[in-house]
Design an enzyme around this catalytic site. Sequence first.
Site, PDB file in Angstrom:
ATOM      1  N   GLN A 196       3.492 -22.332  34.823  1.00 18.44           N
ATOM      2  CA  GLN A 196       4.050 -23.633  35.207  1.00 18.44           C
ATOM      3  C   GLN A 196       3.946 -23.780  36.717  1.00 18.44           C
ATOM      4  O   GLN A 196       4.298 -22.876  37.459  1.00 18.44           O
ATOM      5  CB  GLN A 196       5.520 -23.731  34.779  1.00 18.44           C
ATOM      6  CG  GLN A 196       5.735 -23.667  33.290  1.00 18.44           C
ATOM      7  CD  GLN A 196       5.248 -24.913  32.549  1.00 18.44           C
ATOM      8  OE1 GLN A 196       4.952 -25.951  33.144  1.00 18.44           O
ATOM      9  NE2 GLN A 196       5.158 -24.803  31.228  1.00 18.44           N
ATOM     10  N   HIS A 218      -4.473 -24.885  29.787  1.00 12.66           N
ATOM     11  CA  HIS A 218      -3.964 -26.109  29.169  1.00 12.66           C
ATOM     12  C   HIS A 218      -2.665 -26.629  29.779  1.00 12.66           C
ATOM     13  O   HIS A 218      -2.179 -27.699  29.416  1.00 12.66           O
ATOM     14  CB  HIS A 218      -3.831 -25.959  27.644  1.00 12.66           C
ATOM     15  CG  HIS A 218      -2.630 -25.211  27.164  1.00 12.66           C
ATOM     16  ND1 HIS A 218      -1.461 -25.847  26.809  1.00 12.66           N
ATOM     17  CD2 HIS A 218      -2.408 -23.900  26.969  1.00 12.66           C
ATOM     18  CE1 HIS A 218      -0.579 -24.945  26.400  1.00 12.66           C
ATOM     19  NE2 HIS A 218      -1.131 -23.754  26.494  1.00 12.66           N
ATOM     20  N   CYS A 343      15.795 -28.022  16.993  1.00 10.85           N
ATOM     21  CA  CYS A 343      14.473 -28.191  16.374  1.00 10.85           C
ATOM     22  C   CYS A 343      13.289 -27.954  17.294  1.00 10.85           C
ATOM     23  O   CYS A 343      12.358 -27.247  16.948  1.00 10.85           O
ATOM     24  CB  CYS A 343      14.351 -29.563  15.751  1.00 10.85           C
ATOM     25  SG  CYS A 343      15.469 -29.762  14.378  1.00 10.85           S
TER      26      CYS A 343
HETATM   27  C1  LIG Z   1       2.916 -22.208  28.114  1.00 11.51           C
HETATM   28  C2  LIG Z   1       3.436 -20.997  28.791  1.00 11.51           C
HETATM   29  C3  LIG Z   1       2.949 -19.728  28.463  1.00 11.51           C
HETATM   30  C4  LIG Z   1       1.953 -19.499  27.334  1.00 11.51           C
HETATM   31  O1  LIG Z   1       0.703 -19.999  27.659  1.00 11.51           O
HETATM   32  P1  LIG Z   1      -0.429 -20.097  26.528  1.00 11.51           P
HETATM   33  O2  LIG Z   1      -1.678 -20.284  27.320  1.00 11.51           O
HETATM   34  O3  LIG Z   1      -0.071 -21.297  25.723  1.00 11.51           O
HETATM   35  O4  LIG Z   1      -0.417 -18.846  25.760  1.00 11.51           O
HETATM   36  C5  LIG Z   1       3.437 -18.642  29.152  1.00 11.51           C
HETATM   37  N1  LIG Z   1       4.338 -18.799  30.131  1.00 11.51           N
HETATM   38  C6  LIG Z   1       4.841 -19.996  30.478  1.00 11.51           C
HETATM   39  C7  LIG Z   1       5.841 -20.096  31.565  1.00 11.51           C
HETATM   40  C8  LIG Z   1       4.404 -21.137  29.809  1.00 11.51           C
HETATM   41  O5  LIG Z   1       4.904 -22.316  30.142  1.00 11.51           O
END
Ligand SMILES: *Cc1c(COP(=O)(O)O)cnc(C)c1O
Length: 401
Positions: A196, A218, A343
Site C-alpha cells: 500500500q 495490482h 462480511c
Molecule cells: C493486497 C495486499 C497484499 C497482498 O498482495 P497480493 O499481490 O494480492 O498477493 C499484501 N499486503 C498488503 C498490505 C496488501 O494490501
Amino acid sequence: MDDPVTMLLGKQETDRHRVKGVYLDHHATTPLDPEVLDAMMPYLKEFYGNASSRSHAWGLRSTKAIEKAREQVARLIGAEEKEIIFTSGATESNNLCLKGHADRDQNACFVTSCIEHPSIIQTCRYLEAKRHSVTYLPVDSYGRLDINDVTNALSDSTSLVSIMLANHEVGTLNPIAAIGLLCSQKNVLFHTDATQGSSLLPINVDEWRVDFLSLSAHKMYGPKGVGALYIRKHHPQISLTPLLHGGGQERSLRAGTLNVAGIVGFGAAAAIALRMRDEELKRLRVLRDRFWNKIKEQIDGIVLLGHPLERLPDHLSISFPGIDAEELMLEMEDLGLSSGSACSTGNGSPSYILKNMGVKHEFIHGSIRIGLGRFTTDEEIDYAICKISETVRKLDKERGI
Ligand SMILES: *Cc1c(COP(=O)(O)O)cnc(C)c1O
C-alpha cells in the site's frame, strides 16, 4: 475508443460488461492504467517467447522486456535491477521473505505487528508452528507502532523484523525510516510490506535502510498476479531458500516461466507511478480531505479511524456509530466500498485490525473504507458524499432517530 474495456470487448459488448457506479475500493485493487495495457498487449499477442530461451529472437525479445521492467521497478524504490525478484504478488513476496529466511536458520526469531496483512500474520503463525519465535507488537488506537516498543522487542536472538509501510484497512503509516535505522544499528534484518502506498509515497530502500521490500502490481494500476521482492545485495546475513524449486529463473530464488506480459505491465505501472506520484499525491490528498470535510458536516457522530495525519493520502476509514455498515453498503450498490465489519473481511468475522487497535465494537460494525484512485473525479466524490449521507439519514430514520 482508447478505453481498455471498449478495446477488449468491442463497442456493442461494452455496456453489458461495464459496471456502473463509483469505484472507491482502490486498496483492494486498482484498475489497470490504459497505458499499462498498451505496454502489455504485444506480449500477449506477437511476442510470446519464453524469457529463458536465449537461443532465438523470440526469447531474447522477452528477456529484454523483462530487464526493462526490472529496471523500472527498481527505480521506483531506489534499488538496483539485480535486487528485484519477480513473484506472483505481495502474498508470495511476503512468504518468500519470511519462510525463506526461517528455512536457513532454525533459530530465527521474528518481530512483526499485530495489524499486518494476513500474508504476514498467517505466515508467522505457520513459522510459530515450526518452532520459531514471533513477537507481535501492539499498535496505538491510530494503528501506529511505537518505535520504543520495537526497541524493547529486539533481543539478541531477533533476526528479522517485518513491519508494513501503510495499513490497507485504516491507512495509517508506520515510521519505517526510524525502524530501519534501529534495525541496522542492532544488526537485525528489516522487511517492509510496501504494497500500500507504492504508487504515491517516495520509497527509497537505502534511505529507509530496508533489506527486503514487498510490492504488488495490482495495487498500483498494474495487472493482478504479479509482484516483487526487493532483496538487498551483498548483505552477509541475507540468504533465502526459495519457495519454488525448478528452473534457475530469478537467480534460482523463484522458479517458473516468467509471466512476461504481467511483468511488462508491472514495469510500466512503476514508471507511470514514478512520473505521476508527486502530483497525484497532492491531488488525491486534496480530494480526500474535501471528502472528509464535507461528509463530516453532513453526518452527526461520524468518526475517522486511523491516524488523522500519518495516513495514506488517498485513504479514508470512517465509522457511523449505530449503523450496520453491511446494510449501508447494500443500500448503495453503485458505490464500490468495503467495510471492517463481518462480511467484507472475507472470513465472516469483524476486522482483527480494528480490534487490535482497540476500536469499540460499535465503531467496527459501522466502519467503511473509502479508497480514492488515479481516475477518481471531483464529480464522483460529490456523488458519493450525497449518496452516503442520504443513505445514513434514511437508515437513522428507520431506526427512529
Ligand atoms: C493486497 C495486499 C497484499 C497482498 O498482495 P497480493 O499481490 O494480492 O498477493 C499484501 N499486503 C498488503 C498490505 C496488501 O494490501
